[in-house]
Motif scaffolding. Structure first.
Motif, PDB file in Angstrom:
ATOM      1  N   PRO A   1     -10.291  11.055  -0.644  1.00  2.00           N
ATOM      2  CA  PRO A   1      -9.866   9.641  -1.369  1.00  2.00           C
ATOM      3  C   PRO A   1      -9.029   9.959  -2.558  1.00  2.00           C
ATOM      4  O   PRO A   1      -7.981   9.357  -2.855  1.00  2.00           O
ATOM      5  N   ALA A   2      -9.356  10.806  -3.411  1.00  5.68           N
ATOM      6  CA  ALA A   2      -8.701  11.233  -4.605  1.00  5.68           C
ATOM      7  C   ALA A   2      -7.244  11.809  -4.391  1.00  5.68           C
ATOM      8  O   ALA A   2      -6.218  11.586  -5.244  1.00  5.68           O
TER       9      ALA A   2
ATOM     10  N   ALA B   1      -0.348   9.274  -2.846  1.00  6.30           N
ATOM     11  CA  ALA B   1       0.639   7.917  -3.092  1.00  6.30           C
ATOM     12  C   ALA B   1       1.517   7.733  -4.358  1.00  6.30           C
ATOM     13  O   ALA B   1       2.617   7.298  -4.281  1.00  6.30           O
ATOM     14  N   GLU B   2       0.824   8.368  -5.480  1.00  4.66           N
ATOM     15  CA  GLU B   2       1.808   8.424  -6.839  1.00  4.66           C
ATOM     16  C   GLU B   2       2.939   9.275  -6.384  1.00  4.66           C
ATOM     17  O   GLU B   2       4.313   8.815  -6.755  1.00  4.66           O
ATOM     18  N   LYS B   3       3.086  10.315  -5.688  1.00  9.51           N
ATOM     19  CA  LYS B   3       3.993  11.298  -5.482  1.00  9.51           C
ATOM     20  C   LYS B   3       4.935  10.781  -4.549  1.00  9.51           C
ATOM     21  O   LYS B   3       6.271  10.629  -4.485  1.00  9.51           O
TER      22      LYS B   3
ATOM     23  N   ALA C   1      -7.842   6.305  -8.887  1.00  7.34           N
ATOM     24  CA  ALA C   1      -6.895   5.302  -9.266  1.00  7.34           C
ATOM     25  C   ALA C   1      -6.900   4.539 -10.599  1.00  7.34           C
ATOM     26  O   ALA C   1      -5.606   4.070 -11.195  1.00  7.34           O
ATOM     27  N   ALA C   2      -7.983   4.773 -11.465  1.00  6.04           N
ATOM     28  CA  ALA C   2      -8.158   3.995 -12.567  1.00  6.04           C
ATOM     29  C   ALA C   2      -7.067   4.433 -13.789  1.00  6.04           C
ATOM     30  O   ALA C   2      -6.659   3.868 -14.433  1.00  6.04           O
TER      31      ALA C   2
ATOM     32  N   GLN D   1      -2.693   0.862  -6.872  1.00 10.71           N
ATOM     33  CA  GLN D   1      -3.539  -0.111  -6.716  1.00 10.71           C
ATOM     34  C   GLN D   1      -4.191   0.280  -5.433  1.00 10.71           C
ATOM     35  O   GLN D   1      -3.720   0.595  -4.217  1.00 10.71           O
ATOM     36  N   VAL D   2      -5.657   0.489  -5.338  1.00 11.50           N
ATOM     37  CA  VAL D   2      -6.372   0.783  -3.986  1.00 11.50           C
ATOM     38  C   VAL D   2      -7.236  -0.462  -3.610  1.00 11.50           C
ATOM     39  O   VAL D   2      -7.945  -1.163  -4.533  1.00 11.50           O
ATOM     40  N   ILE D   3      -7.154  -0.569  -2.630  1.00  6.64           N
ATOM     41  CA  ILE D   3      -7.615  -1.979  -1.938  1.00  6.64           C
ATOM     42  C   ILE D   3      -8.842  -1.197  -1.087  1.00  6.64           C
ATOM     43  O   ILE D   3      -8.670  -0.680  -0.078  1.00  6.64           O
TER      44      ILE D   3
END
Length: 269
Positions: free
Chosen positions: A7-8, A14-16, A40-41, A46-48
């Motif tokens: 997950p991390a 996602a950022e990349k 994501a903090a 945004q993680v759903i």
């Protein structure tokens, strides 16, 4: 559940990749949600919180996604625990059948290679591929553990309407996932959507990596007809689906941010 990124790592990717938001929707599991949210903090992602429930309709496996779920909901936790036990038992029996076919595979070996995972058929296929016993993951599914193959074991499933009800119990938005994969006649698909709509189905995944031809147009039309939300997904699985990238699918997938905004707005009502 059946991807190759933690997950991390998904948050970092996602950022990349320039993705603004993504839903973590593991199969019948919510174990990775807290890790994803923590990662994501300190990011702009945004993680759903989500889940993907495996169901059955007229003998076909149908997936129903829950978005913005309360992953600690007791009813959901209880049902997912049951699903996990069924899934683990089923996959261990398949591994035993593969061993009887002459493959070198065991429960201990699977858990050693994939610790803390919800075992799926994808893990079995990866194990056989990565240990050099077969040439590809598709070979394992096509000849051994795909539906109808000699090592395949079925497992108990809920119905799509039961999945919608469970997702709503957990405060989530229920979405029919990737309808293009079910190879249903239009009349059968409409009948299923009708049944799910009566239970409160919220949306349909109209934008998807494996849509072909005018699939997206047809699914958008169905969404309009039944007053359903539209969702979109790349169905990223890491190296298990090497041709699919996070967010952009096979390179040309485009999911506007307004899709997510409309889902969030519907939840306020």
């Amino acid at each position: 559940s059946d991807g190759t990124f933690t997950p991390a790592q998904l948050v970092a990717l996602a950022e990349k990749s320039g993705v603004c938001a993504f839903a973590l929707t593991d199969h019948d599991s919510t174990d990775g949600i807290e890790e994803a949210l923590e990662a994501a903090a300190n990011s702009n992602i945004q993680v759903i919180p989500g889940v993907e429930l495996s169901t059955e309709y007229n003998g076909k496996e149908i997936h129903v996604v829950g978005l913005y779920i309360d992953w600690k909901c007791p009813a959901l936790v209880k049902q997912l625990t049951h699903f996990r036990e069924c899934r683990d038992n089923r996959n261990l029996i398949m591994a035993q059948k593969l061993a009887e076919e002459g493959f070198s595979i065991s429960a201990d070996a699977l858990y050693q290679m994939f610790p803390d995972c919800v075992l799926t058929r994808a893990h079995i296929a990866r194990y056989l591929t990565e240990t050099g016993q077969v040439e590809s993951i598709s070979e394992v599914f096509d000849h051994y553990i795909g539906e109808g193959c000699k090592c395949y074991i079925d497992r108990p499933k809920v119905t799509p309407t039961e999945a919608v009800k469970l997702i709503h119990l957990a405060g989530g938005t229920a979405v029919l996932a990737h309808p293009c994969l079910y190879k249903m006649e239009r009349s059968e698909l409409i009948a299923m959507i009708n049944e799910m709509k009566q239970e409160g189905l919220d949306g349909i995944e109209a934008i998807y990596s494996c849509n072909q031809g005018n699939d997206e147009e047809e699914f958008r039309a169905l969404a309009d007809q039944y007053h359903l939300l539209i969702s979109g997904g790349s169905d990223f699985h890491g190296s298990n689906k090497p041709d699919i990238s996070l967010g952009t699918g096979k390179g040309n997938l485009h999911i506007p941010y307004e899709i997510l905004e409309k889902i969030r707005e519907s939840r306020k009502k």
